[in-house]
Write a protein that holds these residues in place. Structure first.
Motif, PDB file in Angstrom:
ATOM      1  N   SER A 144      -5.690  -4.848  -3.415  1.00 27.19           N
ATOM      2  CA  SER A 144      -5.980  -5.370  -2.076  1.00 27.19           C
ATOM      3  C   SER A 144      -7.111  -6.388  -2.092  1.00 27.19           C
ATOM      4  CB  SER A 144      -6.340  -4.216  -1.128  1.00 27.19           C
ATOM      5  OG  SER A 144      -7.507  -3.537  -1.576  1.00 27.19           O
ATOM      6  N   SER A 145      -7.600  -6.709  -3.272  1.00 23.62           N
ATOM      7  CA  SER A 145      -8.674  -7.695  -3.390  1.00 23.62           C
ATOM      8  C   SER A 145      -8.180  -9.067  -2.939  1.00 23.62           C
ATOM      9  CB  SER A 145      -9.155  -7.773  -4.840  1.00 23.62           C
ATOM     10  OG  SER A 145     -10.014  -8.881  -5.020  1.00 23.62           O
ATOM     11  N   SER A 149      -7.636   5.267  -5.724  1.00 21.75           N
ATOM     12  CA  SER A 149      -8.744   4.503  -5.162  1.00 21.75           C
ATOM     13  C   SER A 149      -8.979   3.207  -5.931  1.00 21.75           C
ATOM     14  CB  SER A 149     -10.017   5.356  -5.163  1.00 21.75           C
ATOM     15  OG  SER A 149     -11.110   4.611  -4.685  1.00 21.75           O
ATOM     16  N   ASP A 150      -8.959   3.307  -7.260  1.00 22.90           N
ATOM     17  CA  ASP A 150      -9.188   2.113  -8.086  1.00 22.90           C
ATOM     18  C   ASP A 150      -8.075   1.085  -7.891  1.00 22.90           C
ATOM     19  OD1 ASP A 150     -11.464   3.282  -9.080  1.00 22.90           O
ATOM     20  OD2 ASP A 150     -10.476   4.086 -10.870  1.00 22.90           O
ATOM     21  N   THR A 198       0.802  -1.224   0.000  1.00 23.87           N
ATOM     22  CA  THR A 198       0.000   0.000   0.000  1.00 23.87           C
ATOM     23  C   THR A 198       0.840   1.281   0.000  1.00 23.87           C
ATOM     24  OG1 THR A 198      -1.772  -1.150   1.177  1.00 23.87           O
ATOM     25  CG2 THR A 198      -1.830   1.253   1.174  1.00 23.87           C
ATOM     26  N   ASP A 212      -6.108   0.757  -5.269  1.00 22.22           N
ATOM     27  CA  ASP A 212      -6.187   0.181  -3.930  1.00 22.22           C
ATOM     28  C   ASP A 212      -7.174  -0.983  -3.889  1.00 22.22           C
ATOM     29  OD1 ASP A 212      -4.303   1.844  -2.850  1.00 22.22           O
ATOM     30  OD2 ASP A 212      -5.744   3.288  -2.027  1.00 22.22           O
ATOM     31  N   LYS A 213      -8.294  -0.808  -4.554  1.00 18.22           N
ATOM     32  CA  LYS A 213      -9.298  -1.872  -4.593  1.00 18.22           C
ATOM     33  C   LYS A 213      -8.784  -3.090  -5.342  1.00 18.22           C
ATOM     34  CE  LYS A 213     -13.310   1.233  -4.413  1.00 18.22           C
ATOM     35  NZ  LYS A 213     -14.501   1.740  -5.151  1.00 18.22           N
ATOM     36  N   ALA A 214      -8.115  -2.848  -6.448  1.00 16.45           N
ATOM     37  CA  ALA A 214      -7.637  -3.961  -7.272  1.00 16.45           C
ATOM     38  C   ALA A 214      -6.521  -4.744  -6.585  1.00 16.45           C
ATOM     39  CB  ALA A 214      -7.151  -3.414  -8.613  1.00 16.45           C
TER      40      ALA A 214
END
Length: 284
Positions: A164-165, A157-158, A136, A160-162
């Motif tokens: 950390s999935s 933001s996008d 991160t 981080d989601k990808a």
């Protein structure tokens, strides 16, 4: 052209008559001629030939030295030939370092030129394809250093989601925090093969980056061994605050070369290679 390429030069083969080069003459050394094989009557002509030969050698040497010293001046002297310039400019090395500074460990301050845009795309591609994108803090630093400011916030933001999935991390064999399992080494590395600037202006540039990618886990028990892939990423770059920054990009497969029938290395060899061989700072 060497002297050996001149017609008749160095032709000392004897013919069946005992002569040289088919002349039908026999070389006979006479004691009273002081080493002149053809006799005193031919001394003037022989000296003339020797002088011509020496002058010829000197002229050829001067021409060869002049040609060698021309170096890379061919590009500037043939600037009117746009076809030749296009063929050489994409891969010709400049011999210059691309930048003198770094941001978040990434080269920065690229030249405001086509070469600078190509160098930026290559270096940014390496950063965005590194293992740092899976941690991160490192990911945030990389994104802020590579992307244009107005794009970085939205991308953050996008990404981080990808990254950390849990499903994504599990599929590639990583732990929930993006780290590699004990005893294994995570490999994510991009090796640029070449860049091509397809459009350029003072404010915007489009650069295609062709590269090979190593990705996977090396180590005993790995369920996702390190494999090789080939891609081309097209970067849309903007000139912002004295540097090129990524505004957008697209990616496609290939071109993919034919694979050779080589034995895959062991997990230990792969781990050792990744740990011992560092990456490069790229520039043309």
């Amino acid at each position: 052209m060497s002297l050996g390429d001149e017609p008749g030069y160095g032709d000392t083969s004897r013919d069946d008559e005992g002569g040289y080069g088919g002349s039908g003459q026999t070389r006979t050394r006479l004691p009273d001629r002081g080493g002149d094989p053809y006799g005193g009557a031919r001394r003037g002509r022989s000296s003339s030939r020797s002088l011509v030969t020496v002058v010829g050698v000197v002229v050829l040497l001067i021409a060869a030295i002049a040609f060698a010293n021309r170096g890379g001046d061919d590009d500037s002297s043939s600037g009117s030939d746009s076809t030749n310039k296009t063929k050489t400019s994409a891969t010709a090395p400049s011999g210059e370092r691309p930048v003198d500074s770094k941001v978040a460990g990434i080269p920065s301050g690229f030249a405001h030129s086509e070469q600078g845009a190509g160098s930026a795309a290559a270096n940014y591609g390496v950063a965005l394809g590194s293992t740092g994108m899976f941690a991160t803090d490192q990911r945030h630093a990389l994104v802020n250093a590579v992307y244009a400011p107005e794009v970085a916030a939205a991308r953050q933001s996008d990404l981080d989601k990808a990254y950390s999935s849990e499903g994504f991390l599990t599929n590639i064999g990583l732990n929930k925090d993006g780290s590699a399992p004990n005893g294994q080494t995570f490999v994510s590395r991009i090796i640029p093969v070449g860049t091509k600037v397809t459009s350029f202006s003072a404010t915007n540039s489009t650069v295609e980056l062709w590269y090979t990618s190593l990705f996977g886990l090396s180590g005993e028990g790995s369920t996702n061994p390190v494999s090789e892939s080939w891609f081309t990423t097209t970067y849309q770059l903007k000139w912002i605050n004295g540097d090129w920054k990524v505004a957008d990009f697209t990616q496609k497969d290939g071109p993919v070369p034919v694979g050779r029938d080589q034995k895959a290395s062991t997990a230990d060899d792969m781990t050792k290679a990744v740990e011992e061989y560092g990456g490069f700072t790229y520039a043309r």
